[in-house]
Design an enzyme around this catalytic site. Structure first.
Site, mmCIF file in Angstrom:
data_model
loop_
_atom_site.group_PDB
_atom_site.id
_atom_site.type_symbol
_atom_site.label_atom_id
_atom_site.label_comp_id
_atom_site.label_asym_id
_atom_site.label_seq_id
_atom_site.Cartn_x
_atom_site.Cartn_y
_atom_site.Cartn_z
ATOM 1 N N TRP A 59 93.458 -13.615 2.049
ATOM 2 C CA TRP A 59 94.336 -14.080 3.142
ATOM 3 C C TRP A 59 94.695 -12.962 4.116
ATOM 4 O O TRP A 59 95.277 -13.219 5.163
ATOM 5 C CB TRP A 59 95.628 -14.662 2.570
ATOM 6 C CG TRP A 59 95.448 -15.928 1.791
ATOM 7 C CD1 TRP A 59 94.281 -16.588 1.508
ATOM 8 C CD2 TRP A 59 96.498 -16.712 1.188
ATOM 9 N NE1 TRP A 59 94.531 -17.716 0.769
ATOM 10 C CE2 TRP A 59 95.886 -17.816 0.555
ATOM 11 C CE3 TRP A 59 97.878 -16.573 1.111
ATOM 12 C CZ2 TRP A 59 96.622 -18.780 -0.136
ATOM 13 C CZ3 TRP A 59 98.612 -17.531 0.421
ATOM 14 C CH2 TRP A 59 97.991 -18.627 -0.190
ATOM 15 N N HIS A 65 88.333 -2.925 0.357
ATOM 16 C CA HIS A 65 87.958 -3.759 1.504
ATOM 17 C C HIS A 65 87.729 -2.868 2.728
ATOM 18 O O HIS A 65 88.404 -1.853 2.900
ATOM 19 C CB HIS A 65 89.064 -4.780 1.784
ATOM 20 C CG HIS A 65 88.640 -5.796 2.793
ATOM 21 N ND1 HIS A 65 88.695 -5.552 4.147
ATOM 22 C CD2 HIS A 65 88.114 -7.038 2.652
ATOM 23 C CE1 HIS A 65 88.223 -6.616 4.782
ATOM 24 N NE2 HIS A 65 87.870 -7.532 3.906
ATOM 25 N N GLU A 100 88.595 -3.098 5.682
ATOM 26 C CA GLU A 100 89.800 -2.856 6.501
ATOM 27 C C GLU A 100 90.675 -1.775 5.858
ATOM 28 O O GLU A 100 91.297 -0.977 6.561
ATOM 29 C CB GLU A 100 90.572 -4.170 6.692
ATOM 30 C CG GLU A 100 89.844 -5.086 7.669
ATOM 31 C CD GLU A 100 90.023 -6.568 7.413
ATOM 32 O OE1 GLU A 100 90.974 -6.965 6.723
ATOM 33 O OE2 GLU A 100 89.170 -7.341 7.905
ATOM 34 N N SER A 111 82.317 -13.928 7.660
ATOM 35 C CA SER A 111 82.175 -15.197 8.368
ATOM 36 C C SER A 111 81.508 -16.287 7.519
ATOM 37 O O SER A 111 80.757 -17.118 8.022
ATOM 38 C CB SER A 111 81.427 -15.001 9.690
ATOM 39 O OG SER A 111 82.140 -14.085 10.517
ATOM 40 N N GLY A 145 87.529 -14.732 4.342
ATOM 41 C CA GLY A 145 88.731 -14.368 5.077
ATOM 42 C C GLY A 145 89.274 -15.573 5.834
ATOM 43 O O GLY A 145 89.974 -16.418 5.269
ATOM 44 N N GLY A 146 88.936 -15.658 7.106
ATOM 45 C CA GLY A 146 89.492 -16.687 7.999
ATOM 46 C C GLY A 146 89.473 -18.101 7.437
ATOM 47 O O GLY A 146 90.486 -18.809 7.490
HETATM 48 P P1 PGA Z 1 85.958 -13.354 7.234
HETATM 49 O O1 PGA Z 1 86.517 -12.136 6.325
HETATM 50 O O2 PGA Z 1 85.549 -14.447 6.289
HETATM 51 O O3 PGA Z 1 87.119 -13.741 8.098
HETATM 52 O O4 PGA Z 1 84.795 -12.814 8.001
HETATM 53 C C1 PGA Z 1 85.872 -11.787 5.126
HETATM 54 C C2 PGA Z 1 86.577 -10.618 4.489
HETATM 55 O O5 PGA Z 1 87.054 -9.723 5.192
HETATM 56 O O6 PGA Z 1 86.676 -10.568 3.253
#
Ligand code: PGA
Length: 253
Positions: free
Chosen positions: A10, A94, A96, A213, A234-235
């Site tokens: 999330w 991750h 990020e 994605s 993610g999204g």
């Molecule tokens: P996303 O993110 O599905 O929004 O591309 C995936 C993730 O960062 O784990």
């Protein structure tokens, strides 16, 4: 046979109230899919409430990060023992975290050891940047990330870990890797690195997800690849789409 696993990351989304409302909407749909492991990874402050909301279902809970030390003067961090009452999983490394919060291969490795020592299953993230991809450096870079993450981890523990291969250029961009490319990197590079350390048997036991994605329209294609065992989402994990993805990940007989 590796059980498919779909985990929802999330990120920094949903307050505790929003988290609980959402989990109440999706939990029975997720629980119906007995042949797929589903995992919700909310922010730290919602872990307890989400753990309560999924109690009695087979839905798992994961943290998005943790620190490797047991306790002490580490302002803003959470230890393995702090998250353990609410989680079975923890996302580590991750992209990020690596890009914005100084996570390195070395800290990821320390966290993997700490998670395993506390009985938490790490979901270890690896993946190359667009520049590395275009320069043909993906295999070497991703293989290096995998090997660094597993340094000193014994074989019996390694097999139970999860790796998420997430090409950075595909995260949150709507530009997903092709199934062939993701499958090739996961099969040859990620499992290859595990096989180099532990042998082929361990490499075949460990589950590897694709991330970047992933959505209800492409998940079935990823799952059709024999080396891809699920997705880190993610999204699309913030919406009812997540239930559709878990359903679409069910093994075909
Ligand atoms: P996303 O993110 O599905 O929004 O591309 C995936 C993730 O960062 O784990």
């Amino acid at each position: 046979m590796r059980t498919p696993i779909i985990a929802g990351n999330w990120k920094m989304n949903k307050t505790v109230d929003e988290a609980v409302t959402f989990v109440r909407e999706i939990r029975s749909g997720l629980n119906q899919q007995q042949d797929v492991d589903s995992v919700l990874c909310p922010p730290f402050v919602a872990l307890s409430a989400v753990a309560d909301a999924v109690r009695g279902t087979k839905v798992g809970v994961g943290a998005q990060n943790m620190y490797f030390e047991e306790k002490g003067a580490f302002t803003g961090e959470c230890s393995p023992a702090m998250i353990k009452p609410f989680c079975q999983y923890v996302i580590l490394g991750h992209s990020e975290r690596r890009a914005y919060f100084g996570e390195t291969d070395e800290t990821v490795n320390k966290k993997v050891h700490a998670a395993l020592a506390h009985g938490l299953t790490p979901i270890i993230c690896v993946g190359e940047t667009l520049a590395q991809n275009e320069a043909g450096e993906t295999q070497e870079f991703v293989s290096g990330q995998v090997k660094a993450a597993f340094a000193g981890v014994p074989a019996d523990k390694a097999a139970g870990c999860i790796i998420a291969y997430e090409p950075i250029w595909a995260i949150g961009t709507g530009k997903s890797a092709t199934v062939a490319d993701a499958g090739r990197i996961i099969g040859l590079t990620v499992r290859g690195a595990i096989a180099d350390i532990y042998g082929e048997e361990t490499a075949q036991k460990l589950r590897v997800q694709y991330g970047g994605s992933a959505n209800p329209s492409n998940i079935a294609d990823y799952m059709s690849h024999p080396d891809i065992d699920g997705a880190l989402v993610g999204g699309a994990s913030l919406k009812m789409d997540f239930v559709a993805m878990v359903k679409a990940a069910a093994p075909r007989s």
